[in-house]
Design a protein around this motif. Structure first.
Motif, PDB file in Angstrom:
ATOM      1  N   SER A 164       0.911  -1.266  -0.091  1.00 25.90           N
ATOM      2  CA  SER A 164      -0.127   0.028  -0.091  1.00 25.90           C
ATOM      3  C   SER A 164       0.784   1.136  -0.154  1.00 25.90           C
ATOM      4  N   VAL A 165       2.111   1.239   0.925  1.00 25.45           N
ATOM      5  CA  VAL A 165       2.821   2.385   0.946  1.00 25.45           C
ATOM      6  C   VAL A 165       3.689   2.571  -0.530  1.00 25.45           C
ATOM      7  N   ILE A 166       4.067   1.627  -0.861  1.00 28.72           N
ATOM      8  CA  ILE A 166       4.777   1.803  -2.387  1.00 28.72           C
ATOM      9  C   ILE A 166       3.904   2.107  -3.408  1.00 28.72           C
ATOM     10  N   ASN A 167       2.579   1.578  -3.295  1.00 26.48           N
ATOM     11  CA  ASN A 167       1.791   1.821  -4.634  1.00 26.48           C
ATOM     12  C   ASN A 167       1.369   3.349  -4.607  1.00 26.48           C
ATOM     13  N   ALA A 168       1.472   3.875  -3.239  1.00 27.93           N
ATOM     14  CA  ALA A 168       0.855   5.307  -3.166  1.00 27.93           C
ATOM     15  C   ALA A 168       1.767   6.312  -3.684  1.00 27.93           C
ATOM     16  N   GLU A 169       3.075   5.819  -4.375  1.00 30.09           N
ATOM     17  CA  GLU A 169       4.122   6.785  -4.621  1.00 30.09           C
ATOM     18  C   GLU A 169       4.326   6.483  -6.132  1.00 30.09           C
ATOM     19  N   HIS A 170       4.392   7.599  -6.944  1.00 28.55           N
ATOM     20  CA  HIS A 170       4.928   7.485  -8.457  1.00 28.55           C
ATOM     21  C   HIS A 170       6.154   7.958  -8.731  1.00 28.55           C
ATOM     22  N   ASP A 171       6.537   9.150  -8.051  1.00 25.95           N
ATOM     23  CA  ASP A 171       7.795   9.881  -8.000  1.00 25.95           C
ATOM     24  C   ASP A 171       8.993   8.688  -7.756  1.00 25.95           C
ATOM     25  N   LEU A 172       9.778   8.697  -8.459  1.00 32.41           N
ATOM     26  CA  LEU A 172      10.755   7.754  -8.199  1.00 32.41           C
ATOM     27  C   LEU A 172      11.834   7.778  -7.069  1.00 32.41           C
ATOM     28  N   SER A 173      12.260   9.290  -6.797  1.00 26.96           N
ATOM     29  CA  SER A 173      12.948   9.703  -5.506  1.00 26.96           C
ATOM     30  C   SER A 173      12.063   9.118  -4.465  1.00 26.96           C
ATOM     31  N   ARG A 174      10.880   9.772  -4.154  1.00 26.14           N
ATOM     32  CA  ARG A 174      10.025   9.199  -2.969  1.00 26.14           C
ATOM     33  C   ARG A 174       9.757   7.918  -3.140  1.00 26.14           C
ATOM     34  N   VAL A 305       8.231  -3.548 -10.031  1.00 25.20           N
ATOM     35  CA  VAL A 305       7.064  -3.180 -10.761  1.00 25.20           C
ATOM     36  C   VAL A 305       6.817  -1.470 -10.778  1.00 25.20           C
ATOM     37  N   ASN A 306       6.647  -1.169  -9.418  1.00 20.82           N
ATOM     38  CA  ASN A 306       6.555   0.278  -9.227  1.00 20.82           C
ATOM     39  C   ASN A 306       7.699   1.098  -9.674  1.00 20.82           C
ATOM     40  N   ILE A 307       8.998   0.718  -9.530  1.00 21.56           N
ATOM     41  CA  ILE A 307       9.916   1.443 -10.142  1.00 21.56           C
ATOM     42  C   ILE A 307       9.873   1.580 -11.715  1.00 21.56           C
ATOM     43  N   GLU A 308       9.548   0.320 -12.485  1.00 18.65           N
ATOM     44  CA  GLU A 308       9.418   0.285 -13.757  1.00 18.65           C
ATOM     45  C   GLU A 308       8.411   1.295 -14.270  1.00 18.65           C
ATOM     46  N   ARG A 309       7.281   1.165 -13.288  1.00 19.36           N
ATOM     47  CA  ARG A 309       6.148   2.199 -13.743  1.00 19.36           C
ATOM     48  C   ARG A 309       6.499   3.747 -13.387  1.00 19.36           C
ATOM     49  N   GLY A 310       7.394   4.029 -12.367  1.00 17.16           N
ATOM     50  CA  GLY A 310       7.915   5.100 -12.226  1.00 17.16           C
ATOM     51  C   GLY A 310       8.713   5.695 -13.274  1.00 17.16           C
ATOM     52  N   ARG A 311       9.459   4.903 -13.769  1.00 19.50           N
ATOM     53  CA  ARG A 311      10.488   5.332 -14.958  1.00 19.50           C
ATOM     54  C   ARG A 311       9.685   5.412 -16.161  1.00 19.50           C
ATOM     55  N   LEU A 312       8.591   4.852 -16.676  1.00 21.64           N
ATOM     56  CA  LEU A 312       7.873   5.265 -17.639  1.00 21.64           C
ATOM     57  C   LEU A 312       6.986   6.768 -17.690  1.00 21.64           C
ATOM     58  N   ILE A 313       6.642   6.588 -16.540  1.00 18.54           N
ATOM     59  CA  ILE A 313       5.992   8.076 -16.091  1.00 18.54           C
ATOM     60  C   ILE A 313       6.766   8.971 -16.063  1.00 18.54           C
ATOM     61  N   GLU A 314       8.081   9.000 -15.933  1.00 15.99           N
ATOM     62  CA  GLU A 314       9.126  10.127 -16.258  1.00 15.99           C
ATOM     63  C   GLU A 314       9.233  10.232 -17.556  1.00 15.99           C
ATOM     64  N   ASP A 315       9.713   9.256 -18.367  1.00 19.28           N
ATOM     65  CA  ASP A 315       9.800   9.148 -19.781  1.00 19.28           C
ATOM     66  C   ASP A 315       8.756   9.932 -20.372  1.00 19.28           C
ATOM     67  N   LEU A 316       7.416   9.710 -20.081  1.00 21.63           N
ATOM     68  CA  LEU A 316       6.445  10.286 -20.540  1.00 21.63           C
ATOM     69  C   LEU A 316       6.350  11.720 -20.299  1.00 21.63           C
ATOM     70  N   GLU A 317       6.706  12.254 -18.655  1.00 22.77           N
ATOM     71  CA  GLU A 317       6.939  13.473 -18.540  1.00 22.77           C
ATOM     72  C   GLU A 317       7.898  14.123 -19.286  1.00 22.77           C
ATOM     73  N   ASP A 318       8.944  13.585 -19.752  1.00 17.96           N
ATOM     74  CA  ASP A 318      10.170  14.067 -20.309  1.00 17.96           C
ATOM     75  C   ASP A 318       9.478  14.415 -21.910  1.00 17.96           C
ATOM     76  N   VAL A 319       9.000  13.668 -22.379  1.00 12.82           N
ATOM     77  CA  VAL A 319       8.415  13.673 -23.608  1.00 12.82           C
ATOM     78  C   VAL A 319       7.272  14.933 -23.749  1.00 12.82           C
ATOM     79  N   PHE A 320       6.504  15.008 -22.803  1.00  9.49           N
ATOM     80  CA  PHE A 320       5.665  16.009 -22.546  1.00  9.49           C
ATOM     81  C   PHE A 320       6.276  17.374 -22.496  1.00  9.49           C
ATOM     82  N   ILE A 321       7.094  17.593 -21.386  1.00 13.64           N
ATOM     83  CA  ILE A 321       7.846  18.686 -21.259  1.00 13.64           C
ATOM     84  C   ILE A 321       8.596  19.192 -22.530  1.00 13.64           C
ATOM     85  N   GLY A 322       9.145  18.219 -23.383  1.00 11.49           N
ATOM     86  CA  GLY A 322      10.021  18.360 -24.638  1.00 11.49           C
ATOM     87  C   GLY A 322       8.967  19.134 -25.500  1.00 11.49           C
TER      88      GLY A 322
END
Length: 536
Positions: A164-174, A305-322
């Motif tokens: 539950s704790v791990i699933n609550a977080e999407h940002d990789l650092s947190r 699984v959650n780290i991989e999800r965080g990576r994908l989210i960060e990659d999408l954010e990078d594309v979005f910001i670009g």
């Protein structure tokens, strides 16, 4: 260390206006029962509905198996980290979250991490943990005993809570912090570390490390030989007693740090090994067991699984910001005098957020808003943008239309923070005294992001060359900021800007223009001191 006090205020329901505080380090239950710390007698609220834990630098909300569920900002949640001004809805009650008090400028790791090239001797005693049997006893015969079932039940409860704790977080650092905190608590280890394999080079990158003592001056060293075996073969390694284990007898890092028990498991995602999760202890009285290894392996699979999800989210954010940067560059190409303006305003705004110690969520909102704040100028004729002399009244009215036009453009973007960004874009020309445009909002109604951008925008406008004048010197522009603090600009944010300027952050931002990108894994600098202070 941050010290946040959380105020919970009911904004709708029978008890509207009622409030409750959760101090730093405190926790509070919410529900209908009189035994709850924060009683909510509302339809749809369970007797003990939810738990709020104030960890000092972050606040965790957990639904306690309520009948009707819990919602944060309209989204159903089981467990979620809260941010300032979030809205919790349980049953028919709406509760606003407000943070008060000081906050750390940045959440810092509690240790640094380095890999040491040990050359242990002897054969490895390792195993592949079958995760479908992880929470049961290793021996089926013992699994059916009362003691075995109790242990299995406790392990399942621990894994569910950690998940539950791990699933609550999407940002990789947190997310890394949440994993390490959970691992230290669950295994009673003294130190824990996450190591990630770089997807491009294949090299092991120290991502995060933490001790249960929380001493910032400590330096954790990990045997690279052990980690490399876990990454290469996907096995989980356990040494209950390193002093009698041939693998570790000759290990320099093990001997130097007086490590007595070690575990290392792979971080798994869809049969891919992303990295390794490592724990150890110097306490001879606490030796890790097979059960501990099974639990750590299960956590490693969940975390992977959650780290991989965080990576994908960060990659999408990078594309979005670009894509956003490309749009902004196209708008600013119409006026070479303001080229790079939005990047600089964004960088100045982020420097202010760093001084204020705002959350990563607020930082992202400032970054997006800063990049997009002038996008409405796409509708302003070039003759007006590039006019070398003073604007006429009608021309100034055209210029004044760009915040509202920008907000209309921005609101069509699909992003989880777009409502806040739209508001900031529309109001970045509002004034502290209410004499700005387009809506004449005063200090009590304009949002924090728009007030931060107003300071950053004003400074860059003054120090940049324009068709009708040369840019002001830094001292002159700074003096004007001081003069208008409390009338045109928010005095708190002017003060934060001046503090950032004194530290050199503003000058660096003006030179770099593009905001500093955080490390993909928030990895600490690798330090190989050859020493490790004793754990208290």
């Amino acid at each position: 260390m941050a010290s946040i006090t959380v105020q919970l205020k009911i904004t709708s329901g029978r008890a509207e206006g009622k409030s409750f505080h959760v101090p730093s380090g405190g926790r509070a239950t919410l529900g209908r029962s009189e035994n709850c710390d924060f009683q909510l007698v509302e339809d749809g609220v369970s007797r003990t509905h939810a738990l709020i834990e104030n960890k000092g630098d972050r606040v965790l909300f957990t639904d306690l198996g309520s009948s009707n569920g819990s919602f944060v900002n309209g989204e159903p949640v089981v467990s979620s980290y809260l941010h300032d001004n979030d809205e919790i809805r349980i049953g028919l009650a709406a509760v606003r979250v407000e943070f008060r008090g000081s906050r750390a400028k940045r959440y810092e790791r509690r240790t640094t991490l380095s890999l040491v090239k040990d050359k242990p001797t002897g054969a490895y005693s390792e195993r592949v943990v079958e995760l479908d049997q992880t929470m049961m006893m290793s021996s089926p015969a013992t699994a059916v005993t009362d003691a075995g079932m109790a242990q299995a039940h406790a392990a399942l409860q621990t894994l569910c809570r950690v998940s539950s704790v791990i699933n609550a977080e999407h940002d990789l650092s947190r997310l890394f912090d949440a994993v390490l905190e959970s691992v230290l608590e669950s295994t009673k280890a003294q130190r824990a570390a996450i190591l990630i394999r770089d997807p491009l080079t294949g090299k092991i990158q120290p991502a995060a490390a933490m001790t249960n003592a929380g001493k910032p001056e400590t330096s954790l060293q990990v045997s690279s030989t052990v980690v490399e075996e876990v990454l290469r073969r996907g096995v989980s390694t356990l040494s209950s007693d390193t002093t009698s284990d041939d693998r570790f007898k000759a290990g320099a890092s093990i001997i130097m740090q007086q490590i007595r028990s070690v575990m290392c498991v792979p971080l798994l995602s869809k049969q891919t090994i992303l990295g390794a999760l490592y724990v150890d202890t110097t306490d001879a009285r606490h030796k890790f067991t097979d059960r501990d290894l099974e639990l750590l392996a299960a956590i490693g699979a969940q975390a992977g699984v959650n780290i991989e999800r965080g990576r994908l989210i960060e990659d999408l954010e990078d594309v979005f910001i670009g894509a956003i940067r490309a749009l902004v560059a196209a708008v600013e190409a119409r006026d070479h005098y303001t080229r790079g303006h939005s990047e600089r305003v964004t960088a100045f705004g982020l420097a202010i957020t760093d001084v204020l110690g705002l959350s990563e969520r607020d930082r992202e909102i400032v970054e997006l808003s800063g990049l997009l704040h002038d996008v409405g100028k796409i509708g302003v004729p070039e003759a007006v943008l590039n006019k070398p002399g003073r604007l006429s009244e009608d021309e100034f009215e055209i210029i004044k239309s760009h915040p509202a036009q920008g907000a209309e453009i921005v609101q069509n973007i699909r992003h989880h923070y777009i409502d806040e960004v739209t508001f900031a874009v529309r109001h970045h020309h509002e004034r502290w005294d209410g004499n700005g445009y387009p809506d004449g909002l005063g200090s009590d109604k304009s949002c924090r992001t728009s007030r931060i951008l107003a300071v950053a925008d004003s400074y860059d406008a003054m120090t940049s060359d324009r068709p009708y004048r040369k840019g002001f010197e830094v001292d002159k522009a700074t003096g004007i900021l001081r003069e208008v603090a409390g009338s045109q600009l928010d005095p708190e944010f002017v003060g934060a800007f001046l503090e950032a300027q004194a530290s050199g952050a503003i000058a660096a931002a003006a030179t770099d223009q593009k905001p500093t990108k955080r490390s993909k894994y928030a990895a600490q600098e690798v330090i190989d001191t050859g020493k490790f202070p004793p754990i208290p």
